[in-house]
Design a protein around this motif. Structure first.
Motif, mmCIF file in Angstrom:
data_model
loop_
_atom_site.group_PDB
_atom_site.id
_atom_site.type_symbol
_atom_site.label_atom_id
_atom_site.label_comp_id
_atom_site.label_asym_id
_atom_site.label_seq_id
_atom_site.Cartn_x
_atom_site.Cartn_y
_atom_site.Cartn_z
ATOM 1 N N GLY A 7 2.542 -9.789 7.344
ATOM 2 C CA GLY A 7 1.530 -9.484 6.324
ATOM 3 C C GLY A 7 1.696 -10.353 5.082
ATOM 4 O O GLY A 7 1.239 -9.988 3.995
ATOM 5 N N GLY A 10 -1.242 -11.267 2.792
ATOM 6 C CA GLY A 10 -1.923 -10.190 2.070
ATOM 7 C C GLY A 10 -1.560 -10.188 0.596
ATOM 8 O O GLY A 10 -0.832 -11.067 0.108
ATOM 9 N N ILE A 12 0.350 -8.064 -1.504
ATOM 10 C CA ILE A 12 1.757 -7.952 -1.917
ATOM 11 C C ILE A 12 2.590 -9.031 -1.220
ATOM 12 O O ILE A 12 3.429 -9.690 -1.849
ATOM 13 C CB ILE A 12 2.314 -6.544 -1.615
ATOM 14 C CG1 ILE A 12 1.441 -5.476 -2.298
ATOM 15 C CG2 ILE A 12 3.754 -6.429 -2.090
ATOM 16 C CD1 ILE A 12 1.791 -4.041 -1.920
ATOM 17 N N VAL A 50 -0.749 -14.171 14.135
ATOM 18 C CA VAL A 50 -0.292 -13.339 15.251
ATOM 19 C C VAL A 50 -0.430 -11.881 14.836
ATOM 20 O O VAL A 50 -0.229 -11.542 13.666
ATOM 21 C CB VAL A 50 1.191 -13.673 15.583
ATOM 22 C CG1 VAL A 50 1.802 -12.637 16.494
ATOM 23 C CG2 VAL A 50 1.299 -15.053 16.218
ATOM 24 N N ASP A 51 -0.768 -11.023 15.801
ATOM 25 C CA ASP A 51 -0.837 -9.586 15.529
ATOM 26 C C ASP A 51 0.521 -8.940 15.882
ATOM 27 O O ASP A 51 1.203 -9.378 16.804
ATOM 28 C CB ASP A 51 -1.943 -8.957 16.397
ATOM 29 C CG ASP A 51 -2.284 -7.553 15.940
ATOM 30 O OD1 ASP A 51 -3.306 -7.386 15.267
ATOM 31 O OD2 ASP A 51 -1.498 -6.618 16.244
ATOM 32 N N LEU A 76 -2.549 -1.635 7.839
ATOM 33 C CA LEU A 76 -3.809 -1.230 7.219
ATOM 34 C C LEU A 76 -3.424 -0.243 6.125
ATOM 35 O O LEU A 76 -2.554 0.603 6.343
ATOM 36 C CB LEU A 76 -4.716 -0.562 8.248
ATOM 37 C CG LEU A 76 -5.139 -1.456 9.414
ATOM 38 C CD1 LEU A 76 -5.794 -0.625 10.508
ATOM 39 C CD2 LEU A 76 -6.080 -2.553 8.928
ATOM 40 N N THR A 117 5.300 4.299 1.616
ATOM 41 C CA THR A 117 4.303 4.642 0.598
ATOM 42 C C THR A 117 4.511 6.048 0.058
ATOM 43 O O THR A 117 5.009 6.936 0.765
ATOM 44 C CB THR A 117 2.884 4.533 1.189
ATOM 45 O OG1 THR A 117 1.965 5.211 0.320
ATOM 46 C CG2 THR A 117 2.782 5.185 2.554
ATOM 47 N N PHE A 170 4.556 3.229 -4.977
ATOM 48 C CA PHE A 170 3.463 3.974 -5.592
ATOM 49 C C PHE A 170 2.296 2.972 -5.708
ATOM 50 O O PHE A 170 2.115 2.161 -4.813
ATOM 51 C CB PHE A 170 3.962 4.666 -6.877
ATOM 52 C CG PHE A 170 4.770 5.887 -6.497
ATOM 53 C CD1 PHE A 170 5.985 5.741 -5.805
ATOM 54 C CD2 PHE A 170 4.302 7.158 -6.711
ATOM 55 C CE1 PHE A 170 6.706 6.854 -5.351
ATOM 56 C CE2 PHE A 170 5.017 8.280 -6.276
ATOM 57 C CZ PHE A 170 6.213 8.120 -5.598
ATOM 58 N N HIS A 190 -9.553 -0.542 -4.072
ATOM 59 C CA HIS A 190 -8.564 -0.130 -5.078
ATOM 60 C C HIS A 190 -9.205 -0.029 -6.457
ATOM 61 O O HIS A 190 -10.056 -0.840 -6.833
ATOM 62 C CB HIS A 190 -7.405 -1.130 -5.137
ATOM 63 C CG HIS A 190 -6.583 -1.151 -3.891
ATOM 64 N ND1 HIS A 190 -6.752 -2.085 -2.909
ATOM 65 C CD2 HIS A 190 -5.591 -0.340 -3.472
ATOM 66 C CE1 HIS A 190 -5.898 -1.853 -1.930
ATOM 67 N NE2 HIS A 190 -5.177 -0.795 -2.248
HETATM 68 N N1 LIG Z 1 -1.309 -1.921 -2.367
HETATM 69 C C1 LIG Z 1 -0.667 -0.782 -2.614
HETATM 70 O O1 LIG Z 1 -0.850 -0.152 -3.660
HETATM 71 C C2 LIG Z 1 0.337 -0.237 -1.626
HETATM 72 C C3 LIG Z 1 0.980 0.969 -1.925
HETATM 73 C C4 LIG Z 1 1.882 1.507 -1.011
HETATM 74 C C5 LIG Z 1 2.196 0.807 0.147
HETATM 75 N N2 LIG Z 1 1.564 -0.363 0.411
HETATM 76 C C6 LIG Z 1 1.928 -1.074 1.636
HETATM 77 O O2 LIG Z 1 2.239 -2.423 1.316
HETATM 78 C C7 LIG Z 1 1.892 -3.282 2.395
HETATM 79 C C8 LIG Z 1 1.034 -4.420 1.893
HETATM 80 O O3 LIG Z 1 -0.135 -3.890 1.288
HETATM 81 P P1 LIG Z 1 -1.232 -4.839 0.612
HETATM 82 O O4 LIG Z 1 -1.859 -4.060 -0.479
HETATM 83 O O5 LIG Z 1 -0.647 -6.166 0.337
HETATM 84 O O6 LIG Z 1 -2.289 -4.926 1.789
HETATM 85 P P2 LIG Z 1 -3.080 -6.204 2.339
HETATM 86 O O7 LIG Z 1 -4.132 -5.683 3.237
HETATM 87 O O8 LIG Z 1 -3.453 -7.108 1.240
HETATM 88 O O9 LIG Z 1 -1.955 -6.936 3.203
HETATM 89 C C9 LIG Z 1 -1.617 -6.541 4.504
HETATM 90 C C10 LIG Z 1 -1.577 -7.788 5.371
HETATM 91 O O10 LIG Z 1 -1.166 -7.416 6.682
HETATM 92 C C11 LIG Z 1 -2.000 -8.065 7.632
HETATM 93 N N3 LIG Z 1 -2.000 -7.223 8.816
HETATM 94 C C12 LIG Z 1 -2.472 -5.943 8.915
HETATM 95 N N4 LIG Z 1 -2.272 -5.492 10.157
HETATM 96 C C13 LIG Z 1 -1.677 -6.488 10.852
HETATM 97 C C14 LIG Z 1 -1.234 -6.624 12.198
HETATM 98 N N5 LIG Z 1 -1.397 -5.639 13.085
HETATM 99 N N6 LIG Z 1 -0.663 -7.782 12.579
HETATM 100 C C15 LIG Z 1 -0.511 -8.802 11.698
HETATM 101 N N7 LIG Z 1 -0.918 -8.739 10.416
HETATM 102 C C16 LIG Z 1 -1.505 -7.593 10.010
HETATM 103 C C17 LIG Z 1 -3.352 -8.197 6.947
HETATM 104 O O11 LIG Z 1 -4.143 -9.231 7.475
HETATM 105 C C18 LIG Z 1 -2.955 -8.461 5.500
HETATM 106 O O12 LIG Z 1 -2.814 -9.840 5.233
HETATM 107 C C19 LIG Z 1 1.223 -2.378 3.431
HETATM 108 O O13 LIG Z 1 2.185 -2.030 4.397
HETATM 109 C C20 LIG Z 1 0.804 -1.156 2.643
HETATM 110 O O14 LIG Z 1 0.744 -0.006 3.442
HETATM 111 C C21 LIG Z 1 0.645 -0.900 -0.433
#
Ligand SMILES: NC(=O)c1ccc[n+]([C@@H]2O[C@H](COP(=O)([O-])OP(=O)(O)OC[C@H]3O[C@@H](n4cnc5c(N)ncnc54)[C@H](O)[C@@H]3O)[C@@H](O)[C@H]2O)c1
Ligand SMILES: O=c1ccn([C@@H]2O[C@H](COP(=O)(O)OP(=O)(O)O[C@H]3O[C@H](CO)[C@@H](O)[C@H](O)[C@H]3O)[C@@H](O)[C@H]2O)c(=O)[nH]1
Length: 330
Positions: A7, A10, A12, A50-51, A76, A117, A170, A190
């Motif tokens: 990820g 994404g 973070i 890759v997934d 997700l 989370t 959080f 968000h």
């Molecule tokens: N943003 C927040 O406030 C928050 C809070 C608590 C926890 N989180 C956790 O932090 C992590 C990152 O969150 P984010 O806000 O950056 O989300 P984001 O959607 O921006 O990033 C997630 C990334 O993972 C990739 N991804 C998703 N499923 C995948 C799969 N099956 N195979 C390969 N890649 C996949 C997506 O394409 C994306 O680039 C997540 O695990 C989320 O649950 C986020």
């Protein structure tokens, strides 16, 4: 060290990748780009589209790059979406993570930092939330992550060489202070990005989901932590991980702000009008979530540098103004 970041394209993940590179680590990113942006990744990163479910591909990548540890962000992550499509969340987040862990096992790779989370706590009886607070999620997203936490403990019981750190984030907010990477979710759900898009005139108004919660102003309370502070905790986790140990930490500032307070802060920071519509509650939202983060402060020496909500929002505002269309505008 060579770190596998799932990820990493994404929100973070892309901030964490920059921090890892800045301190000289080699970084390999796996992301299916469902919600990520390849443009957020610098050229020195080895990237694989890759997934998580593609276990044999993950094994190839782990072996090829002699990965020493995994930071696992891929998931997700929308509470509301998870209520409408639980199957998808359990498949992607829970089964996807099991596939990653199986690939790690096949390659004798035993270190992982996992993005958990505060949604795993559901509606806690007492605030602030401690790591020992009872966990009972009220949405499929939270359960999809809590099942992974449970599995990590079972895995550790089975293999005493394994080690994990589960960071219970959080609400992550703000953008890199350098302006290199930012927040560009499609669709955006968000609060802070939506409020700033409203300030920029891209949206007519911001909806406040629920005005009758048992909170001082009736809107939901959350604990907003700056993305760069949050990412620094992952580096500390990696540096201090011990064989045979599983750790859980809350990651938040420790102060709650209501939706209405967030909107007021954005008005102060941007100097713009932000029209508001008072709306119904969004399914799956707990009324108030904020933490006590003393455990990670005391045990790992984590110190958040950005503590004021206005400063967090100001960092996001800089990025949104420079990238009004997100990464697509490049
Ligand atoms: N943003 C927040 O406030 C928050 C809070 C608590 C926890 N989180 C956790 O932090 C992590 C990152 O969150 P984010 O806000 O950056 O989300 P984001 O959607 O921006 O990033 C997630 C990334 O993972 C990739 N991804 C998703 N499923 C995948 C799969 N099956 N195979 C390969 N890649 C996949 C997506 O394409 C994306 O680039 C997540 O695990 C989320 O649950 C986020
Ligand atoms: O247009 C909007 C969007 C959100 N909200 C409210 O704002 C608060 C924050 O919502 P949002 O920014 O969507 O974050 P959360 O639903 O709290 O979820 C985020 O924070 C969780 C931890 O709390 C993570 O686990 C999730 O991955 C991440 O998406 C909630 O009360 C929402 O109801 C509104 O009132 N109007």
């Amino acid at each position: 060290m060579t770190i596998l970041v799932t990820g990493g394209a994404g929100y973070i993940g892309s901030h964490a990748v920059r921090q890892l590179l800045a301190r000289g680590e080699k970084v390999v990113v796996v992301d299916n780009l469902f919600r990520g942006h390849k443009e957020s990744l610098p050229p020195e990163v080895d990237f694989y589209e890759v997934d998580l479910i593609e276990q044999p591909r993950l094994e190839e990548i782990i072996k090829k790059h002699a990965i020493s540890a995994v930071i696992h962000f891929a998931a997700l992550a929308y509470v509301g979406e998870s209520v409408g499509n639980p199957y998808w969340y359990y498949t992607n987040n829970t089964a996807g993570t099991l596939s990653l862990l199986k690939a790690m096992e096949a390659c004798d790779l035993k270190k992982i930092v996992f993005s958990s989370t505060c949604a795993t706590y559901g509606e806690p009886d007492d605030l602030p939330i401690l790591e020992t607070t009872h966990q009972e999620p009220i949405n499929p997203y939270g359960w999809s992550k809590l099942f992974v936490e449970r599995f990590l403990m079972d895995k550790l019981a089975e293999d005493s060489d394994f080690s994990f750190t589960a960071l219970r984030y959080f609400n992550v907010a703000g953008c890199s202070l350098s302006g290199e990477v930012g927040e560009d979710h499609q669709p955006e759900t968000h609060l802070i990005p939506l409020v700033l898009q409203t300030a920029m005139g891209q949206r007519e108004s911001i909806k406040v989901f629920g005005t009758d919660y048992p909170t001082p102003d009736g809107s939901c309370i959350r604990d907003y932590v700056h993305v760069e502070d949050l990412c620094r905790a992952h580096l500390l986790a990696l540096d201090t991980m011990k064989q045979g140990e599983g750790r859980f930490y809350n990651l938040g500032i420790g102060k709650g702000y209501s939706v209405k307070e967030v909107i007021d802060s954005a008005r102060r920071v941007t100097g713009r009008e932000i029209p508001v519509i008072l709306d119904e509650r969004r399914p799956g939202d707990p009324p108030a979530l904020y933490c006590n983060a003393d455990k990670i402060k005391n045990e790992l020496g984590w110190v958040p540098e950005i503590k004021e909500l206005d400063d967090i929002i100001a960092s996001a505002w800089s990025w949104f103004q420079a990238h009004p269309e997100g990464y697509d505008a490049k």
